[in-house]
Design a protein around this motif. Sequence first.
Motif, PDB file in Angstrom:
ATOM      1  N   GLY A 152      -5.222   9.580   5.336  1.00 44.67           N
ATOM      2  CA  GLY A 152      -4.822   9.977   3.981  1.00 44.67           C
ATOM      3  C   GLY A 152      -5.390   9.019   2.944  1.00 44.67           C
ATOM      4  N   ASP A 153      -5.340   7.713   3.246  1.00 44.26           N
ATOM      5  CA  ASP A 153      -5.887   6.732   2.302  1.00 44.26           C
ATOM      6  C   ASP A 153      -7.407   6.891   2.193  1.00 44.26           C
ATOM      7  OD1 ASP A 153      -5.405   4.813   0.404  1.00 44.26           O
ATOM      8  OD2 ASP A 153      -5.240   3.142   1.797  1.00 44.26           O
ATOM      9  N   LEU A 154      -8.039   7.330   3.280  1.00 42.58           N
ATOM     10  CA  LEU A 154      -9.502   7.524   3.237  1.00 42.58           C
ATOM     11  C   LEU A 154      -9.904   8.728   2.399  1.00 42.58           C
ATOM     12  CD1 LEU A 154     -10.796   6.697   6.825  1.00 42.58           C
ATOM     13  CD2 LEU A 154     -11.235   5.457   4.715  1.00 42.58           C
TER      14      LEU A 154
ATOM     15  N   HIS B  55      -3.882   1.940   6.217  1.00 43.21           N
ATOM     16  CA  HIS B  55      -4.345   1.900   4.821  1.00 43.21           C
ATOM     17  C   HIS B  55      -5.530   0.950   4.691  1.00 43.21           C
ATOM     18  CE1 HIS B  55      -2.690  -2.091   3.928  1.00 43.21           C
ATOM     19  NE2 HIS B  55      -1.786  -1.748   4.834  1.00 43.21           N
ATOM     20  N   ASP B  56      -6.128   0.904   3.495  1.00 42.61           N
ATOM     21  CA  ASP B  56      -7.390   0.168   3.389  1.00 42.61           C
ATOM     22  C   ASP B  56      -7.234  -1.296   2.956  1.00 42.61           C
ATOM     23  OD1 ASP B  56      -6.933   0.316   0.702  1.00 42.61           O
ATOM     24  OD2 ASP B  56      -8.505   1.762   0.277  1.00 42.61           O
ATOM     25  N   GLY B  57      -6.026  -1.813   3.009  1.00 44.49           N
ATOM     26  CA  GLY B  57      -5.823  -3.232   2.674  1.00 44.49           C
ATOM     27  C   GLY B  57      -6.392  -4.187   3.718  1.00 44.49           C
TER      28      GLY B  57
ATOM     29  N   GLU C  51      -4.665   9.923  -7.634  1.00 46.52           N
ATOM     30  CA  GLU C  51      -3.852  10.175  -6.429  1.00 46.52           C
ATOM     31  C   GLU C  51      -3.032   8.936  -6.065  1.00 46.52           C
ATOM     32  OE1 GLU C  51      -7.240   9.589  -6.323  1.00 46.52           O
ATOM     33  OE2 GLU C  51      -6.715   7.653  -5.473  1.00 46.52           O
ATOM     34  N   HIS C  52      -3.593   7.731  -6.335  1.00 44.65           N
ATOM     35  CA  HIS C  52      -2.848   6.496  -6.077  1.00 44.65           C
ATOM     36  C   HIS C  52      -1.757   6.293  -7.122  1.00 44.65           C
ATOM     37  CE1 HIS C  52      -5.431   5.321  -2.787  1.00 44.65           C
ATOM     38  NE2 HIS C  52      -4.734   4.207  -2.625  1.00 44.65           N
ATOM     39  N   LEU C  53      -2.060   6.646  -8.381  1.00 42.86           N
ATOM     40  CA  LEU C  53      -1.027   6.531  -9.423  1.00 42.86           C
ATOM     41  C   LEU C  53       0.151   7.427  -9.076  1.00 42.86           C
ATOM     42  CD1 LEU C  53      -3.235   6.478 -12.652  1.00 42.86           C
ATOM     43  CD2 LEU C  53      -2.145   4.536 -11.501  1.00 42.86           C
TER      44      LEU C  53
ATOM     45  N   SER D 144      -8.489   9.939   0.003  1.00 42.04           N
ATOM     46  CA  SER D 144      -8.174   9.716  -1.414  1.00 42.04           C
ATOM     47  C   SER D 144      -9.360   9.155  -2.208  1.00 42.04           C
ATOM     48  CB  SER D 144      -6.966   8.779  -1.549  1.00 42.04           C
ATOM     49  OG  SER D 144      -7.325   7.448  -1.285  1.00 42.04           O
ATOM     50  N   LYS D 145     -10.362   8.616  -1.504  1.00 39.22           N
ATOM     51  CA  LYS D 145     -11.539   8.084  -2.218  1.00 39.22           C
ATOM     52  C   LYS D 145     -12.317   9.192  -2.919  1.00 39.22           C
ATOM     53  CE  LYS D 145      -9.930   4.635  -0.067  1.00 39.22           C
ATOM     54  NZ  LYS D 145      -8.528   4.422  -0.432  1.00 39.22           N
ATOM     55  N   LEU D 146     -12.127  10.425  -2.433  1.00 38.10           N
ATOM     56  CA  LEU D 146     -12.802  11.580  -3.022  1.00 38.10           C
ATOM     57  C   LEU D 146     -12.413  11.734  -4.498  1.00 38.10           C
ATOM     58  CD1 LEU D 146     -14.521  14.073  -2.009  1.00 38.10           C
ATOM     59  CD2 LEU D 146     -12.358  15.288  -1.841  1.00 38.10           C
TER      60      LEU D 146
ATOM     61  N   LYS E 273       1.316   9.569   1.078  1.00 42.78           N
ATOM     62  CA  LYS E 273       1.516   9.986  -0.317  1.00 42.78           C
ATOM     63  C   LYS E 273       0.173  10.141  -1.041  1.00 42.78           C
ATOM     64  CE  LYS E 273       4.722   6.735  -0.496  1.00 42.78           C
ATOM     65  NZ  LYS E 273       5.817   5.830  -0.828  1.00 42.78           N
ATOM     66  N   CYS E 274      -0.758   9.244  -0.737  1.00 44.48           N
ATOM     67  CA  CYS E 274      -2.082   9.351  -1.369  1.00 44.48           C
ATOM     68  C   CYS E 274      -2.790  10.625  -0.907  1.00 44.48           C
ATOM     69  CB  CYS E 274      -2.937   8.133  -1.035  1.00 44.48           C
ATOM     70  SG  CYS E 274      -2.353   6.644  -1.840  1.00 44.48           S
ATOM     71  N   GLY E 275      -2.628  10.968   0.361  1.00 42.51           N
ATOM     72  CA  GLY E 275      -3.256  12.183   0.885  1.00 42.51           C
ATOM     73  C   GLY E 275      -2.731  13.415   0.162  1.00 42.51           C
TER      74      GLY E 275
ATOM     75  N   LEU F 173       4.674   7.133   3.912  1.00 43.44           N
ATOM     76  CA  LEU F 173       3.818   5.951   3.944  1.00 43.44           C
ATOM     77  C   LEU F 173       2.793   6.041   2.812  1.00 43.44           C
ATOM     78  CD1 LEU F 173       3.127   5.993   7.792  1.00 43.44           C
ATOM     79  CD2 LEU F 173       4.737   4.499   6.579  1.00 43.44           C
ATOM     80  N   HIS F 174       2.230   4.890   2.450  1.00 44.26           N
ATOM     81  CA  HIS F 174       1.263   4.846   1.352  1.00 44.26           C
ATOM     82  C   HIS F 174       0.158   5.910   1.519  1.00 44.26           C
ATOM     83  CE1 HIS F 174      -1.583   3.247  -1.556  1.00 44.26           C
ATOM     84  NE2 HIS F 174      -2.492   3.280  -0.603  1.00 44.26           N
ATOM     85  N   GLY F 175      -0.483   5.900   2.680  1.00 41.44           N
ATOM     86  CA  GLY F 175      -1.594   6.830   2.911  1.00 41.44           C
ATOM     87  C   GLY F 175      -1.154   8.288   2.924  1.00 41.44           C
TER      88      GLY F 175
HETATM   89 ZN   LIG Z   1      -4.633   3.087  -0.832  1.00 43.33          ZN
END
Ligand SMILES: [Zn+2]
Length: 339
Positions: free
Chosen positions: A159-161, A112-114, A239-241, A163-165, A259-261, A255-257
């Motif tokens: 997946g986290d990447l 993830h991007d943390g 997508e994060h919400l 999601s920036k779209l 679910k975001c994907g 995992l976070h990414g």
């Molecule tokens: Zn994220």
Amino acid sequence: MELPTKVLIGDGVLSKLGEFVEESAGPRKIVIASGSNVQSKVKEAVDSAIGPKGVWVEVAAADMENVDRVMRRSSGASCIIGVGGGKSVDVGKLAAFKRHLPFYSVPTSASHDGIASPFASLKGLDRPYSIMAKPPVGILADIEVIASAPRRLLASGCGDLVSKLTAVKDWQLAHKVTGEYYGSYSASLALMSAHVVLDGSKRIGKFGRESVRDLVEALISTGVAAGIAGSSRPCSGSEHLFSHYLDLMAPDKGLHGEKCGIGTIMMAKLHRLDWREVRAALRNVGAPVTAGEIGVDDSEVTESLVKASSIRPDRYTILSKLKLDKKGSMDLARTTGVI
Ligand SMILES: [Zn+2]
């Protein structure tokens, strides 16, 4: 803007960790926050790089109890290093922020991007999304170590990447509707990172050294984009919400990414983007594209779609605009193949 000042990426760079933190270190102890699995993998390398000044503090979970413990053990320390996948970096980052100490991020996976962002995601807070701290002063990413992480973690990072779209689309929408500040530079930076996966998913999905390096650099860039924007806007939208609401509905599933994907596939459809392209890219890197693959059932998906925007009413997204009902949510999840 608050940004990391030093980034070191490469094979075997863990051995340079001592020099990397030297300017903050001085003669005092250095606190190393890390989970037990990671410790067994990298302790020897870290100890030989840092020497006797290193004090290990075990991080068992990403919660305030662990943050408090790291803070207590940081009394008299010169800096804190978070070594690990997600939780140790989050816990170390917040402990350092509260203690006014420099923080160094040493990711051992890229899920993830943390890694580079100013935000910390912790459980048990009054809200289910990340809180603002400070970005790490330095990030040291040993590609040899990260490439040996389980593929599932690396696919989650993809997946986290992607999601920036939709995060950027939501940000543009909010700017138009509510007049909220929009920064095109940080938005472009975040989008560039999403395209590393969207445009090169077949190569990235092999997770060779070079593609892992691209993945890590893209994740660091998105953290920097958040630092430039001064908010998580370029990195986190509807997508994060959706992912945060699923965290509440179905804790510990996916995992976070991941679910975001999955959220990005659906939000891309709502934004009239090419959601099939998103899904294909996620498939190519081996990330889940259906709720079933992460053990989430249909009703958990639809309820999350209906209620996601309620957990953060100040964040205007496509979900605030469309206010999906149960039927609309089901249609969306079905037509995109998520359920
Ligand atoms: Zn994220």
